[in-house]
Design a protein around this motif. Structure first.
Motif, PDB file in Angstrom:
ATOM      1  N   THR A  75       0.821  -1.203   0.000  1.00  0.00           N
ATOM      2  CA  THR A  75       0.000   0.000   0.000  1.00  0.00           C
ATOM      3  C   THR A  75       0.857   1.255   0.000  1.00  0.00           C
ATOM      4  O   THR A  75       0.579   2.203  -0.744  1.00  0.00           O
ATOM      5  N   ILE A  76       1.899   1.270   0.785  1.00  0.00           N
ATOM      6  CA  ILE A  76       2.785   2.440   0.830  1.00  0.00           C
ATOM      7  C   ILE A  76       3.493   2.633  -0.500  1.00  0.00           C
ATOM      8  O   ILE A  76       3.498   3.750  -1.058  1.00  0.00           O
ATOM      9  N   PHE A 132       1.476   5.871  -7.246  1.00  0.00           N
ATOM     10  CA  PHE A 132       0.269   6.370  -7.889  1.00  0.00           C
ATOM     11  C   PHE A 132       0.130   7.874  -7.677  1.00  0.00           C
ATOM     12  O   PHE A 132      -0.237   8.606  -8.608  1.00  0.00           O
ATOM     13  N   TYR A 133       0.444   8.353  -6.474  1.00  0.00           N
ATOM     14  CA  TYR A 133       0.393   9.791  -6.189  1.00  0.00           C
ATOM     15  C   TYR A 133       1.352  10.558  -7.093  1.00  0.00           C
ATOM     16  O   TYR A 133       0.975  11.577  -7.686  1.00  0.00           O
ATOM     17  N   TRP A 193       0.036  10.512 -10.666  1.00  0.00           N
ATOM     18  CA  TRP A 193      -1.119  11.400 -10.818  1.00  0.00           C
ATOM     19  C   TRP A 193      -0.694  12.868 -10.834  1.00  0.00           C
ATOM     20  O   TRP A 193      -1.212  13.657 -11.615  1.00  0.00           O
ATOM     21  N   TYR A 242       2.832   1.376  -3.630  1.00  0.00           N
ATOM     22  CA  TYR A 242       1.957   1.677  -4.764  1.00  0.00           C
ATOM     23  C   TYR A 242       1.168   2.960  -4.554  1.00  0.00           C
ATOM     24  O   TYR A 242       0.859   3.659  -5.515  1.00  0.00           O
ATOM     25  N   GLY A 243       0.836   3.288  -3.324  1.00  0.00           N
ATOM     26  CA  GLY A 243       0.164   4.560  -3.059  1.00  0.00           C
ATOM     27  C   GLY A 243       1.042   5.743  -3.409  1.00  0.00           C
ATOM     28  O   GLY A 243       0.599   6.702  -4.049  1.00  0.00           O
ATOM     29  N   TYR A 244       2.311   5.693  -2.999  1.00  0.00           N
ATOM     30  CA  TYR A 244       3.244   6.778  -3.316  1.00  0.00           C
ATOM     31  C   TYR A 244       3.490   6.870  -4.826  1.00  0.00           C
ATOM     32  O   TYR A 244       3.490   7.958  -5.397  1.00  0.00           O
TER      33      TYR A 244
END
Length: 108
Positions: free
Chosen positions: A91-92, A98-99, A102, A94-96
């Protein structure tokens, strides 16, 4: 990889996302950034040897012992097991990613 259908579907979805990003931004650089991000995401989720990584994180550095199985035994019914540490790590990361993707895509 035992099931190539998941890889094919992922790559087709990535191609569709690239087309949408290209039409939205009119930028070849942003399309290529989308392609690279998507390939890393697909490679990180679909392609790993889940028999190796489907263990607690503390055991990732030790070799995988292969149990003695019959040659025609069916695979285990649960492909993914829930491990909180692995979920947090994914999560960390892929979240970073993706951020950052984006922010790059939505910038002028």
């Amino acid at each position: 990889m035992a099931d190539d259908a998941a890889l094919r579907k992922s790559l087709v979805c990535l191609a569709a996302i690239m087309v949408v990003v290209g039409l939205y931004t009119y930028s070849l650089k942003k399309m290529m950034a989308t392609y690279l991000f998507g390939m890393f995401a697909v490679a990180g989720i679909v392609l790993p040897d889940w028999e190796f990584f489907d263990r607690p994180v503390s055991q990732w550095t030790s070799p995988l012992s292969v149990p003695q199985m019959l040659p025609h035994s069916p695979p285990s019914p649960t492909r993914f097991r829930f491990y909180p540490i692995r979920t947090i790590i994914y999560t960390i990361i892929y979240g970073y990613a993706f951020y950052k993707w984006w922010m790059y895509i939505s910038s002028a």
